[in-house]
Design an enzyme around this catalytic site. Structure first.
Site, PDB file in Angstrom:
ATOM      1  N   ASP A  44       0.852  -1.172  -0.255  1.00  0.00           N
ATOM      2  CA  ASP A  44      -0.067  -0.133  -0.006  1.00  0.00           C
ATOM      3  C   ASP A  44       0.979   1.380   0.074  1.00  0.00           C
ATOM      4  OD1 ASP A  44       0.993  -0.298   2.650  1.00  0.00           O
ATOM      5  OD2 ASP A  44      -0.761   0.181   3.397  1.00  0.00           O
ATOM      6  N   GLU A  46       3.072   2.085   2.216  1.00  0.00           N
ATOM      7  CA  GLU A  46       3.713   2.545   3.594  1.00  0.00           C
ATOM      8  C   GLU A  46       5.308   2.075   3.726  1.00  0.00           C
ATOM      9  OE1 GLU A  46       1.474   0.880   6.702  1.00  0.00           O
ATOM     10  OE2 GLU A  46      -0.128   1.941   6.369  1.00  0.00           O
ATOM     11  N   GLN A 104      11.831  26.680   2.748  1.00  0.00           N
ATOM     12  CA  GLN A 104      10.464  27.156   3.398  1.00  0.00           C
ATOM     13  C   GLN A 104      10.778  27.717   4.878  1.00  0.00           C
ATOM     14  OE1 GLN A 104       6.846  25.249   2.442  1.00  0.00           O
ATOM     15  NE2 GLN A 104       8.025  23.972   0.971  1.00  0.00           N
ATOM     16  N   LYS A 201      18.840  40.760  -7.990  1.00  0.00           N
ATOM     17  CA  LYS A 201      17.788  40.285  -8.532  1.00  0.00           C
ATOM     18  C   LYS A 201      16.760  40.429  -7.892  1.00  0.00           C
ATOM     19  CE  LYS A 201      18.228  35.594  -7.249  1.00  0.00           C
ATOM     20  NZ  LYS A 201      18.847  34.340  -7.734  1.00  0.00           N
ATOM     21  N   THR A 234      15.615  24.490 -10.960  1.00  0.00           N
ATOM     22  CA  THR A 234      15.111  24.611 -12.355  1.00  0.00           C
ATOM     23  C   THR A 234      16.292  25.013 -13.220  1.00  0.00           C
ATOM     24  OG1 THR A 234      14.391  26.754 -12.128  1.00  0.00           O
ATOM     25  CG2 THR A 234      12.897  24.883 -11.799  1.00  0.00           C
TER      26      THR A 234
END
Length: 325
Positions: A44, A46, A104, A201, A234
Site C-alpha cells: 500500500d 507504507e 521554506q 535580482k 530549475t
C-alpha cells in the site's frame, strides 16, 4: 580501526534509499561496512524498515538526504530513526547532506507555513540526537532544531578544486547570484583570495528571477567568473546570472553548486547555457539522464567521513576543517 566515544559504543553506519552510493562511499572512508538493513515499501506504499543486526548501545549514523521524492525520503529517515530508538541505539545522528524543505524557512506571505521548522520538530520527535548537514539554505535553520547541528560547508571542496584545476587558467572573479548568498560567497572569495561581484535580482514569483543590476560588474570584463550557489533547481536563476556575466565580458563562466536538485528540464537549460562547466557535489544522487555534458560531480564522502569520526570521538569539527562552525 573502530574507536569509542565516551558513553557510546562503536560507530554503526546505515543508509536509506535516497543516496546509497554516498552511504557506501562514506563507509569505505570510515573502513566500517554499512549496517545490515532493508528499507522498502509494503503493497500500500507504507515504508518498511528491518534491521538484521543489533544496534544496542552503538553510535549510529544514518545517511539520508531528503531530496526528491522528498516526502518518501523524509519518512524513511523518520521510520528508521524510530526503529533504531526502539532497538536501544546509544545515539542516533542523521547525516543529511541535503536538508529538504530548507527553502521554506520563513513566512514570506500571509498564512504560509514554516515547513523547515516543522521538519526539524519531526526529526526531534522521532528520536534524532544530532544532525550533520551541509550548506543549509540559511544557516539560521540550525536554530530550528532542539538538538546539536554540525554544519559543513561545500565551499571547502570547491576551493580545493579551484586551487588544483582552475587557478592556472588566468584571472578569476567570484560572483554571488543574489544578495542573500553574499555572506557565503564572500567567505569563499576570501578563502581563495579573489575579488567579489554581486548579482542584484528580484523574484516576481517562485522559480522566476529578474536581474536588475550587477554590483562590482567592472571586475568581470576579461576575467573568468565563478558563480557560487547552494542549490540549482530549475536552473533559471543561476543561468540568467551566468548570461548576464557573459554579457559583461567574462572570458569563461563556471558555476559551483552544492545541491543538484535539477528539477524539470534543468539538464537541457544547462547544456544550452553559456556555462563552461557546472561543478556540483554528490549530496544528492544525480541519475545519468539528468547529467549534462558540462557537469562534473565532486564527492563529499571523505569530508563527511572525517566529520563523523570527529563527532564519534567528541572532537570539534573545527579540529579538521579550518573554518567550520
Amino acid at each position: 580501526m573502530r574507536r569509542r566515544n565516551h558513553g557510546y559504543g562503536d560507530i554503526k553506519l546505515f543508509t536509506c534509499n535516497a543516496n546509497p552510493f554516498l552511504g557506501n562511499a562514506i563507509a569505505d572512508f570510515l573502513n566500517n561496512p554499512l549496517g545490515d538493513s532493508t528499507v522498502g515499501k509494503f503493497s500500500d506504499g507504507e515504508i518498511s524498515v528491518r534491521f538484521d543486526e543489533t544496534v544496542r548501545g552503538l553510535d549510529v549514523f544514518v545517511v539520508q538526504p531528503t531530496s526528491y521524492p522528498v516526502n518518501d525520503n523524509l519518512m524513511e529517515l523518520l521510520i528508521m530513526t524510530d526503529a533504531l530508538r526502539r532497538a536501544s541505539a546509544g545515539r542516533i545522528t542523521a547525516v543529511m547532506p541535503y536538508f529538504g524543505y530548507a527553502r521554506q524557512d520563513r513566512k514570506d506571505r500571509s498564512h504560509a507555513p514554516i515547513s523547515a521548522k516543522l521538519v526539524a520538530n519531526l526529526l526531534s520527535a522521532a528520536g534524532i540526537d544530532r544532525i550533520l548537514a551541509m550548506d543549509l539554505h540559511c544557516p539560521q535553520i540550525q536554530g530550528f532544531f532542539d538538538v546539536p547541528v554540525d554544519h559543513l560547508r561545500g565551499t571547502n571542496i570547491f576551493a580545493k578544486y579551484y586551487c588544483d584545476h582552475l587557478a592556472h587558467l588566468g584571472e578569476f572573479v567570484v560572483v554571488s547570484p543574489d544578495l542573500g548568498s553574499v555572506s557565503r560567497v564572500r567567505a569563499f572569495a576570501e578563502k581563495i583570495d579573489l575579488p567579489l561581484a554581486i548579482v542584484d535580482k528580484r523574484r516576481p514569483k517562485a522559480d522566476v528571477s529578474e536581474i536588475t543590476n550587477i554590483i562590482g560588474g567592472e571586475e568581470i570584463k576579461g576575467k573568468n567568473a565563478i558563480l557560487l550557489d547552494d542549490i540549482i533547481a530549475t536552473g533559471g536563476s543561476l543561468l540568467n546570472a551566468a548570461q548576464a556575466i557573459k554579457d559583461l565580458g567574462a572570458t569563461a563562466v563556471y558555476a559551483c553548486v552544492t545541491h543538484p536538485v535539477l528539477s524539470g528540464d534543468a539538464k537541457d537549460k544547462i547544456e544550452s547555457s553559456v556555462l563552461d562547466k557546472l561543478l556540483v557535489l554528490d549530496t544528492i544522487y544525480v541519475p545519468q539522464e539528468k547529467r549534462s555534458v558540462n557537469m562534473e560531480i565532486l564527492s563529499v564522502a571523505e569530508y563527511f567521513a572525517k566529520a563523523i569520526t570527529c563527532i564519534h570521538e567528541g572532537k570539534a569539527i573545527s579540529s579538521l576543517f579550518d573554518d567550520e562552525a
